[in-house]
Design a protein around this motif. Structure first.
Motif, short mmCIF file in Angstrom:
data_model
loop_
_atom_site.label_atom_id
_atom_site.label_comp_id
_atom_site.label_asym_id
_atom_site.label_seq_id
_atom_site.Cartn_x
_atom_site.Cartn_y
_atom_site.Cartn_z
N ASP A 1 -58.78 61.64 97.01
CA ASP A 1 -57.84 60.94 97.66
C ASP A 1 -56.47 61.09 97.65
OD1 ASP A 1 -60.24 59.56 98.63
OD2 ASP A 1 -60.14 58.17 96.86
N PRO A 2 -55.83 61.71 98.52
CA PRO A 2 -54.46 61.72 98.69
C PRO A 2 -53.79 60.35 98.52
CG PRO A 2 -55.21 62.03 100.74
CD PRO A 2 -56.50 61.94 99.99
N ALA B 1 -51.07 65.84 107.44
CA ALA B 1 -50.12 66.11 106.29
C ALA B 1 -50.77 65.29 105.29
CB ALA B 1 -48.69 65.51 106.66
N LEU B 2 -50.65 65.82 103.93
CA LEU B 2 -51.11 64.70 102.85
C LEU B 2 -50.01 64.62 101.60
CD1 LEU B 2 -53.55 67.26 103.38
CD2 LEU B 2 -54.75 65.77 102.14
N LEU B 3 -50.02 63.50 101.29
CA LEU B 3 -49.27 63.50 99.94
C LEU B 3 -50.05 63.00 98.66
CD1 LEU B 3 -46.35 63.27 99.15
CD2 LEU B 3 -46.59 60.60 99.03
N LEU B 4 -50.18 64.20 97.69
CA LEU B 4 -50.56 64.32 96.70
C LEU B 4 -49.80 63.62 95.64
CD1 LEU B 4 -52.36 67.67 97.08
CD2 LEU B 4 -53.29 65.33 97.70
N TYR C 1 -48.79 70.23 104.54
CA TYR C 1 -48.67 70.10 105.81
C TYR C 1 -49.52 71.33 106.40
CZ TYR C 1 -47.00 70.00 110.79
OH TYR C 1 -47.19 69.79 112.21
N ARG C 2 -50.79 71.16 107.03
CA ARG C 2 -51.47 72.42 107.37
C ARG C 2 -52.44 72.09 108.52
NH1 ARG C 2 -55.66 71.56 102.17
NH2 ARG C 2 -56.54 69.77 102.85
N THR C 3 -52.97 72.99 109.02
CA THR C 3 -53.77 72.88 110.11
C THR C 3 -55.37 72.39 109.83
OG1 THR C 3 -52.66 74.53 111.61
CG2 THR C 3 -55.05 73.97 112.11
#
Length: 93
Positions: free
Chosen positions: A48-49, A36-39, A23-25
């Motif tokens: 690609d996440p 937000a990305l889910l890796l 979770y980042r700017t």
């Protein structure tokens, strides 16, 4: 959510994914925003996440996190998304 409607609990559990949450700017052209990305794993280097959420708003609740935002798709639409995030034990290091 699916088609801007909450999924029933059983359907939500059936679509559960496990991965590393970031979770980042993010700052592109214009004002910065949270995303937000889910890796698939902590050190994932792929392009690609598993999931990507733009303009993500984070709320702490009930032993987990709720992320709300938009998923940008190729058609130009931006359907609302909500993620329920529950911490799980990670692999031993």
């Amino acid at each position: 959510m699916q088609n801007n409607k909450l999924l029933p609990v059983d359907a939500a559990k059936a679509t559960a994914m496990q991965g590393w949450l970031i979770y980042r700017t993010k700052s592109e052209i214009g004002a910065p925003f949270q995303h937000a990305l889910l890796l698939p794993e902590r050190e994932a280097k792929g392009p690609d996440p598993l999931l990507l959420l733009h303009h993500a708003h984070l709320t702490l609740c009930d032993g987990g996190l709720r992320l709300r935002g938009f998923e940008w798709v190729a058609t130009g639409s931006a359907p609302h998304q909500q993620w329920w995030v529950v911490p799980t034990p990670g692999p031993a290091r």
